[in-house]
Design an enzyme around this catalytic site. Structure first.
Site, mmCIF file in Angstrom:
data_model
loop_
_atom_site.group_PDB
_atom_site.id
_atom_site.type_symbol
_atom_site.label_atom_id
_atom_site.label_comp_id
_atom_site.label_asym_id
_atom_site.label_seq_id
_atom_site.Cartn_x
_atom_site.Cartn_y
_atom_site.Cartn_z
ATOM 1 N N SER A 237 49.457 -27.993 8.174
ATOM 2 C CA SER A 237 50.351 -28.053 9.337
ATOM 3 C C SER A 237 51.192 -29.312 9.210
ATOM 4 O O SER A 237 51.127 -30.221 10.015
ATOM 5 C CB SER A 237 49.551 -28.052 10.644
ATOM 6 O OG SER A 237 48.754 -29.216 10.765
ATOM 7 N N HIS B 253 44.641 -23.930 10.322
ATOM 8 C CA HIS B 253 43.515 -24.187 9.419
ATOM 9 C C HIS B 253 42.524 -23.035 9.317
ATOM 10 O O HIS B 253 41.601 -23.074 8.512
ATOM 11 C CB HIS B 253 42.764 -25.460 9.836
ATOM 12 C CG HIS B 253 43.573 -26.706 9.664
ATOM 13 N ND1 HIS B 253 43.199 -27.924 10.148
ATOM 14 C CD2 HIS B 253 44.757 -26.921 9.036
ATOM 15 C CE1 HIS B 253 44.108 -28.833 9.842
ATOM 16 N NE2 HIS B 253 45.068 -28.251 9.174
ATOM 17 N N GLN C 151 44.348 -26.497 17.309
ATOM 18 C CA GLN C 151 43.954 -26.604 15.901
ATOM 19 C C GLN C 151 42.581 -27.251 15.694
ATOM 20 O O GLN C 151 41.825 -26.829 14.835
ATOM 21 C CB GLN C 151 45.024 -27.402 15.145
ATOM 22 C CG GLN C 151 44.773 -27.547 13.654
ATOM 23 C CD GLN C 151 45.903 -28.296 12.948
ATOM 24 O OE1 GLN C 151 46.943 -27.723 12.665
ATOM 25 N NE2 GLN C 151 45.699 -29.566 12.690
ATOM 26 N N GLU C 152 42.284 -28.297 16.481
ATOM 27 C CA GLU C 152 41.030 -29.018 16.226
ATOM 28 C C GLU C 152 40.374 -29.472 17.528
ATOM 29 O O GLU C 152 41.024 -30.086 18.373
ATOM 30 C CB GLU C 152 41.303 -30.263 15.363
ATOM 31 C CG GLU C 152 41.906 -29.915 14.015
ATOM 32 C CD GLU C 152 42.430 -31.144 13.262
ATOM 33 O OE1 GLU C 152 41.972 -32.264 13.536
ATOM 34 O OE2 GLU C 152 43.325 -30.954 12.410
ATOM 35 N N GLU D 250 38.905 -27.599 7.101
ATOM 36 C CA GLU D 250 38.295 -28.931 7.175
ATOM 37 C C GLU D 250 36.796 -28.869 7.455
ATOM 38 O O GLU D 250 36.180 -29.877 7.788
ATOM 39 C CB GLU D 250 38.996 -29.774 8.245
ATOM 40 C CG GLU D 250 40.458 -30.058 7.903
ATOM 41 C CD GLU D 250 41.162 -30.930 8.934
ATOM 42 O OE1 GLU D 250 40.550 -31.257 9.971
ATOM 43 O OE2 GLU D 250 42.335 -31.262 8.694
ATOM 44 N N ASP E 62 43.194 -32.002 18.631
ATOM 45 C CA ASP E 62 44.502 -32.036 17.985
ATOM 46 C C ASP E 62 45.133 -30.684 18.294
ATOM 47 O O ASP E 62 44.718 -29.654 17.744
ATOM 48 C CB ASP E 62 44.381 -32.240 16.470
ATOM 49 C CG ASP E 62 45.750 -32.270 15.781
ATOM 50 O OD1 ASP E 62 46.774 -32.101 16.475
ATOM 51 O OD2 ASP E 62 45.790 -32.447 14.549
ATOM 52 N N GLU F 18 45.927 -35.313 20.324
ATOM 53 C CA GLU F 18 46.939 -35.483 19.273
ATOM 54 C C GLU F 18 47.962 -34.355 19.358
ATOM 55 O O GLU F 18 47.600 -33.203 19.614
ATOM 56 C CB GLU F 18 46.213 -35.460 17.915
ATOM 57 C CG GLU F 18 47.101 -35.623 16.695
ATOM 58 C CD GLU F 18 46.269 -35.641 15.406
ATOM 59 O OE1 GLU F 18 45.164 -36.242 15.410
ATOM 60 O OE2 GLU F 18 46.692 -35.032 14.407
ATOM 61 N N ASP G 192 51.131 -37.357 15.509
ATOM 62 C CA ASP G 192 50.942 -37.065 14.080
ATOM 63 C C ASP G 192 52.263 -36.514 13.544
ATOM 64 O O ASP G 192 53.062 -37.255 12.968
ATOM 65 C CB ASP G 192 49.777 -36.085 13.926
ATOM 66 C CG ASP G 192 49.646 -35.515 12.515
ATOM 67 O OD1 ASP G 192 50.273 -36.035 11.581
ATOM 68 O OD2 ASP G 192 48.905 -34.516 12.344
ATOM 69 N N LYS H 201 48.806 -41.318 8.038
ATOM 70 C CA LYS H 201 48.526 -40.502 6.858
ATOM 71 C C LYS H 201 49.431 -41.013 5.742
ATOM 72 O O LYS H 201 50.633 -40.734 5.738
ATOM 73 C CB LYS H 201 48.866 -39.035 7.141
ATOM 74 C CG LYS H 201 47.920 -38.319 8.108
ATOM 75 C CD LYS H 201 48.482 -36.941 8.453
ATOM 76 C CE LYS H 201 47.460 -36.037 9.113
ATOM 77 N NZ LYS H 201 48.086 -34.790 9.645
ATOM 78 N N HIS I 16 42.728 -38.145 7.127
ATOM 79 C CA HIS I 16 42.749 -37.269 5.962
ATOM 80 C C HIS I 16 43.815 -36.192 6.150
ATOM 81 O O HIS I 16 44.518 -36.176 7.158
ATOM 82 C CB HIS I 16 41.381 -36.586 5.785
ATOM 83 C CG HIS I 16 41.015 -35.654 6.927
ATOM 84 N ND1 HIS I 16 39.955 -34.770 6.872
ATOM 85 C CD2 HIS I 16 41.572 -35.454 8.161
ATOM 86 C CE1 HIS I 16 39.877 -34.079 7.982
ATOM 87 N NE2 HIS I 16 40.831 -34.466 8.786
ATOM 88 N N ARG I 17 43.913 -35.265 5.194
ATOM 89 C CA ARG I 17 44.706 -34.052 5.330
ATOM 90 C C ARG I 17 43.748 -32.864 5.241
ATOM 91 O O ARG I 17 42.605 -33.010 4.810
ATOM 92 C CB ARG I 17 45.762 -33.935 4.213
ATOM 93 C CG ARG I 17 46.729 -35.073 4.105
ATOM 94 C CD ARG I 17 47.448 -35.405 5.403
ATOM 95 N NE ARG I 17 48.146 -34.287 6.020
ATOM 96 C CZ ARG I 17 49.465 -34.153 6.095
ATOM 97 N NH1 ARG I 17 50.237 -35.089 5.562
ATOM 98 N NH2 ARG I 17 50.031 -33.125 6.715
ATOM 99 N N SER I 18 44.238 -31.692 5.609
ATOM 100 C CA SER I 18 43.345 -30.525 5.522
ATOM 101 C C SER I 18 42.999 -30.206 4.064
ATOM 102 O O SER I 18 41.902 -29.749 3.767
ATOM 103 C CB SER I 18 43.957 -29.325 6.231
ATOM 104 O OG SER I 18 45.283 -29.116 5.800
ATOM 105 N N LYS J 279 39.859 -40.213 11.014
ATOM 106 C CA LYS J 279 39.777 -38.774 11.162
ATOM 107 C C LYS J 279 39.599 -38.198 9.765
ATOM 108 O O LYS J 279 40.537 -38.220 8.955
ATOM 109 C CB LYS J 279 41.091 -38.290 11.781
ATOM 110 C CG LYS J 279 41.090 -36.867 12.247
ATOM 111 C CD LYS J 279 42.491 -36.508 12.749
ATOM 112 C CE LYS J 279 42.528 -35.142 13.352
ATOM 113 N NZ LYS J 279 43.882 -34.551 13.269
HETATM 114 P P1 PGA Z 1 47.239 -31.009 7.974
HETATM 115 O O1 PGA Z 1 46.563 -31.091 9.418
HETATM 116 O O2 PGA Z 1 46.588 -31.974 7.073
HETATM 117 O O3 PGA Z 1 47.016 -29.578 7.633
HETATM 118 O O4 PGA Z 1 48.697 -31.321 8.209
HETATM 119 C C1 PGA Z 1 45.892 -32.181 9.906
HETATM 120 C C2 PGA Z 1 46.449 -32.576 11.225
HETATM 121 O O5 PGA Z 1 47.321 -31.887 11.798
HETATM 122 O O6 PGA Z 1 46.039 -33.609 11.736
HETATM 123 ZN ZN ZN Z 2 47.449 -33.427 13.533
#
Ligand code: PGA
Ligand code: ZN
Length: 401
Positions: A39, A140, A148-149, A190, A226, A267, A292, A317, A345-347, A368
């Site tokens: 994302s 994800h 998403q999270e 993740e 998130d 987030e 983000d 990031k 991190h990233r996914s 994270k």
């Molecule tokens: P991404 O997602 O690493 O797939 O961009 C992580 C996030 O949105 O925090």
């Molecule tokens: Zn995010």
């Protein structure tokens, strides 16, 4: 002095090709791998096809060989100049960040220092709290939650080990609850549980798991999310599995969730260009509001946000911006303006543990990096090692009431 720079293609946690860079000096070397997002924000540094490796390796070597390995800013400037674009679309943000981090690790290695010691110095002695993704959907995982999270923060833990243990127990307890309720749950990118449930159901199930684990560990665990709202935004509405919200409805919905579930962290509650919407929400809640996709670790966008009070926390990031120097600048502008930072991190991740060191060097409030799965555990175990080997305390979260 940097004597050689080379790349190889390796694989990430999604089984996709990514690039590893090795930077060699006369007496040491450093190695780093680029992660990748699903994302991704539209304003991020652009990743270039790893199979362009030959051409890019030649360009990056030419730019870096001969530079003093301790001069990180010069190294990063050389990467920017070789690239020549705003968003690293020529040599790739992935190729750039791998080289930038590998150079820093080579420098640290040559001094016999850990990366966090090299970057943070003698006063980098605080560990972040782990912000753990335990239920997930969005980009994800298919057919799961719209948000998403769903995240947990073990705010009462006195050590990093206890903190990660609490997050792991929540993750494990969730599996049990899903099973008991007859809900099939798989794992997303993740390692968070993905199930065909609504966001409200996810909050309820997570609350149940948290209460159970709080009793077991004897300290408080808070929730966060998130929303990754850019992925829900269709240009007019925020589109959920079970509802469609206008911008104003979205702002009040998120504020309601913060209130109802005592969320500590939210987030990307709105899409990546709605700075004003972010500001409206931030004003009305007592919660970490983190950008983000909004900020993409970019100083200009963070400054724009600060001007109008768009948030109070910045997600960091390194691969969103492409160099360690630019990552540091993002951290600095955030901190100078009293924003918290969360290193992330990233996914799509690998066993590379660099961000664990960055989270300590930059004194991040949170890291994270997931809860389970080898590529997530690589960072968490590295922080456990740092806690075990060096004198460390947990950082203070100023948002607790
Ligand atoms: P991404 O997602 O690493 O797939 O961009 C992580 C996030 O949105 O925090
Ligand atoms: Zn995010």
């Amino acid at each position: 002095v940097i004597e050689d720079v080379f790349y190889r293609i390796v694989f990430d946690s999604r089984g996709k090709e990514t690039v590893e860079c090795v930077v060699i000096t006369e007496n040491s070397y450093g190695r780093a791998i680029a992660p990748s997002g699903a994302s991704t924000g539209s304003n991020e540094a652009v990743a270039v096809d790893p199979y362009k490796i030959e051409e890019i390796e030649e360009r990056v070597s030419k730019a870096l060989v001969g530079l003093y390995v301790f001069d990180q800013q010069e190294i990063d400037k050389a990467l920017r100049e070789e690239d020549g674009t705003e968003n690293f679309s020529s040599i790739g943000g992935n190729f750039a960040i791998a080289a930038s981090l590998a150079a820093a690790k080579a420098a640290a290695n040559s001094l016999g220092l850990k990366l966090y010691e090299y970057l943070g110095g003698a006063f980098a002695k605080e560990l972040p709290y782990p912000l753990g993704n335990v239920i997930g959907g969005g980009a994800h995982a298919e057919n799961s939650t719209s948000i998403q999270e769903f995240l947990v923060i073990p705010v009462g833990a006195e050590t990093f080990f206890d903190a990660q243990r609490a997050n792991a127990l929540v993750h494990r307890k969730l599996k049990e609850i899903f099973k008991k309720k007859g809900i099939f749950a798989a794992k997303g990118d993740e390692g968070a549980w993905a199930a065909q449930i609504t966001d409200e159901e996810a909050f309820e199930i997570l609350s149940e798991a948290i209460s159970f684990v709080e009793d077991e560990v004897g300290f408080e665990i808070r929730m966060g999310v998130d929303v990754a709202a850019t992925e829900l935004w269709d240009g007019e509405h925020y589109v959920y599995r079970d509802k469609k919200l206008s911008r104003e409805e979205q702002i009040s919905y998120i504020a309601e969730l913060i209130d109802k579930y005592n969320l500590l962290y939210v987030e990307d509650p709105l899409h990546e260009e709605d700075f004003e919407g972010f500001a409206e929400l931030t004003k009305s809640v007592n919660c970490m509001v983190c950008g983000d996709d909004l900020f993409v670790t970019n100083v200009k966008r963070i400054e724009k946000g600060i001007e109008i009070g768009a948030a109070n926390t910045v997600l960091i990031k390194p691969n969103q911006i492409g160099t360690l120097t630019d990552t540091f600048k993002a951290v600095k502008v955030a901190k100078d303006n009293d924003y918290d930072i969360v290193v992330s991190h990233r996914s799509g991740e690998t066993e590379d543990e660099t961000i664990a060191h960055l989270s300590v060097a930059f004194n991040a409030t949170l890291i994270k990096c997931g809860v389970v799965g080898g590529e997530r555990i690589a960072k968490l175990n590295e922080l456990i090692r740092i806690e075990d080997e060096d004198y460390m305390t947990m950082t203070k979260i100023r948002w607790l009431r």
